[in-house]
Scaffold this motif. Sequence first.
Motif, PDB file in Angstrom:
ATOM      1  N   ARG A  89       1.724 -10.738  -3.452  1.00 30.90           N
ATOM      2  CA  ARG A  89       0.851 -11.692  -4.153  1.00 30.90           C
ATOM      3  C   ARG A  89       0.388 -11.103  -5.485  1.00 30.90           C
ATOM      4  O   ARG A  89       0.253 -11.811  -6.476  1.00 30.90           O
ATOM      5  CB  ARG A  89      -0.348 -12.057  -3.286  1.00 30.90           C
ATOM      6  N   GLU A  90       0.138  -9.783  -5.495  1.00 29.91           N
ATOM      7  CA  GLU A  90      -0.252  -9.125  -6.743  1.00 29.91           C
ATOM      8  C   GLU A  90       0.883  -9.206  -7.766  1.00 29.91           C
ATOM      9  O   GLU A  90       0.638  -9.453  -8.947  1.00 29.91           O
ATOM     10  CB  GLU A  90      -0.644  -7.666  -6.490  1.00 29.91           C
ATOM     11  N   GLY A 128       2.108   0.595  -2.318  1.00 26.30           N
ATOM     12  CA  GLY A 128       3.267   0.167  -3.083  1.00 26.30           C
ATOM     13  C   GLY A 128       4.453  -0.016  -2.161  1.00 26.30           C
ATOM     14  O   GLY A 128       4.429   0.426  -1.012  1.00 26.30           O
ATOM     15  N   TYR A 129       5.471  -0.683  -2.683  1.00 25.58           N
ATOM     16  CA  TYR A 129       6.673  -0.870  -1.882  1.00 25.58           C
ATOM     17  C   TYR A 129       7.887  -1.107  -2.762  1.00 25.58           C
ATOM     18  O   TYR A 129       7.774  -1.514  -3.922  1.00 25.58           O
ATOM     19  CB  TYR A 129       6.512  -2.007  -0.872  1.00 25.58           C
ATOM     20  N   LEU A 145       9.913  -3.684  -6.914  1.00 27.42           N
ATOM     21  CA  LEU A 145       9.362  -2.336  -6.876  1.00 27.42           C
ATOM     22  C   LEU A 145       7.950  -2.490  -7.411  1.00 27.42           C
ATOM     23  O   LEU A 145       7.764  -2.890  -8.570  1.00 27.42           O
ATOM     24  CB  LEU A 145      10.164  -1.361  -7.737  1.00 27.42           C
ATOM     25  N   TYR A 146       6.973  -2.233  -6.580  1.00 33.86           N
ATOM     26  CA  TYR A 146       5.604  -2.496  -6.985  1.00 33.86           C
ATOM     27  C   TYR A 146       4.678  -1.380  -6.503  1.00 33.86           C
ATOM     28  O   TYR A 146       4.766  -0.941  -5.358  1.00 33.86           O
ATOM     29  CB  TYR A 146       5.106  -3.832  -6.420  1.00 33.86           C
ATOM     30  N   VAL A 147       3.794  -0.966  -7.396  1.00 36.93           N
ATOM     31  CA  VAL A 147       2.766   0.023  -7.097  1.00 36.93           C
ATOM     32  C   VAL A 147       1.447  -0.543  -7.610  1.00 36.93           C
ATOM     33  O   VAL A 147       1.376  -1.021  -8.754  1.00 36.93           O
ATOM     34  CB  VAL A 147       3.072   1.380  -7.771  1.00 36.93           C
ATOM     35  N   LEU A 158       1.491   8.024 -11.373  1.00 38.88           N
ATOM     36  CA  LEU A 158       1.345   9.154 -10.456  1.00 38.88           C
ATOM     37  C   LEU A 158       2.671   9.452  -9.754  1.00 38.88           C
ATOM     38  O   LEU A 158       2.694  10.118  -8.741  1.00 38.88           O
ATOM     39  CB  LEU A 158       0.250   8.867  -9.414  1.00 38.88           C
ATOM     40  N   ARG A 159       3.756   8.919 -10.291  1.00 41.95           N
ATOM     41  CA  ARG A 159       5.124   9.125  -9.795  1.00 41.95           C
ATOM     42  C   ARG A 159       5.409   8.442  -8.457  1.00 41.95           C
ATOM     43  O   ARG A 159       6.381   8.750  -7.791  1.00 41.95           O
ATOM     44  CB  ARG A 159       5.472  10.608  -9.752  1.00 41.95           C
ATOM     45  N   VAL A 160       4.561   7.478  -8.081  1.00 43.74           N
ATOM     46  CA  VAL A 160       4.793   6.726  -6.851  1.00 43.74           C
ATOM     47  C   VAL A 160       6.068   5.898  -6.983  1.00 43.74           C
ATOM     48  O   VAL A 160       6.909   5.874  -6.075  1.00 43.74           O
ATOM     49  CB  VAL A 160       3.578   5.831  -6.503  1.00 43.74           C
TER      50      VAL A 160
END
Length: 165
Positions: free
Chosen positions: A22-23, A68-69, A89-91, A98-100
């Motif tokens: 949703r974000e 994130g995912y 790809l979302y964080v 932060l390299r997530v």
Amino acid sequence: MDGMTIREARREDCRAIIDLSREIADFHKHYNSPQIDPKVLERDLFDAANPNMGFYVACEDKSDRVIGYGHYFYTYTLRLGRCMCLQDLYVQEAFRNLRVGDKLMKAISQKAVEQSIGKMEFVVTDWNPAKNFYKKRGAVDYTEKETFHVYQFDRKAIEKMASSS
């Protein structure tokens, strides 16, 4: 980022994945998305005999909260065989830089290597600064290189074609 784990999604992550999606939808001004609920995602990902997709999630170690995912699914070409499409790809914003995202991409890329994936495709809107993230990692913009255009049929167009004589 220390204190973070990247792992394949579990059934109990489906609610968090939908919430994060949703974000993304809000970011892209797609205010009517997502249109499925966590139970549908659970069914399609965990109850299907051969799901054609997967998710990696980034979680804070202390709470196991999903921050994130990365979502991918499989395609196939006669030229390269099995391929992968990166859908999302979302964080979350508080965890960016932060390299997530790097760690999620690494996990998905390792899965692709293990499965001898021929290519990984994805779509990025022209205005999204994420395209620089991908280009830094070696992505090639085929719309510039090959002048390909991506088209889609929505549900209404599919139904119209299916019912035509």
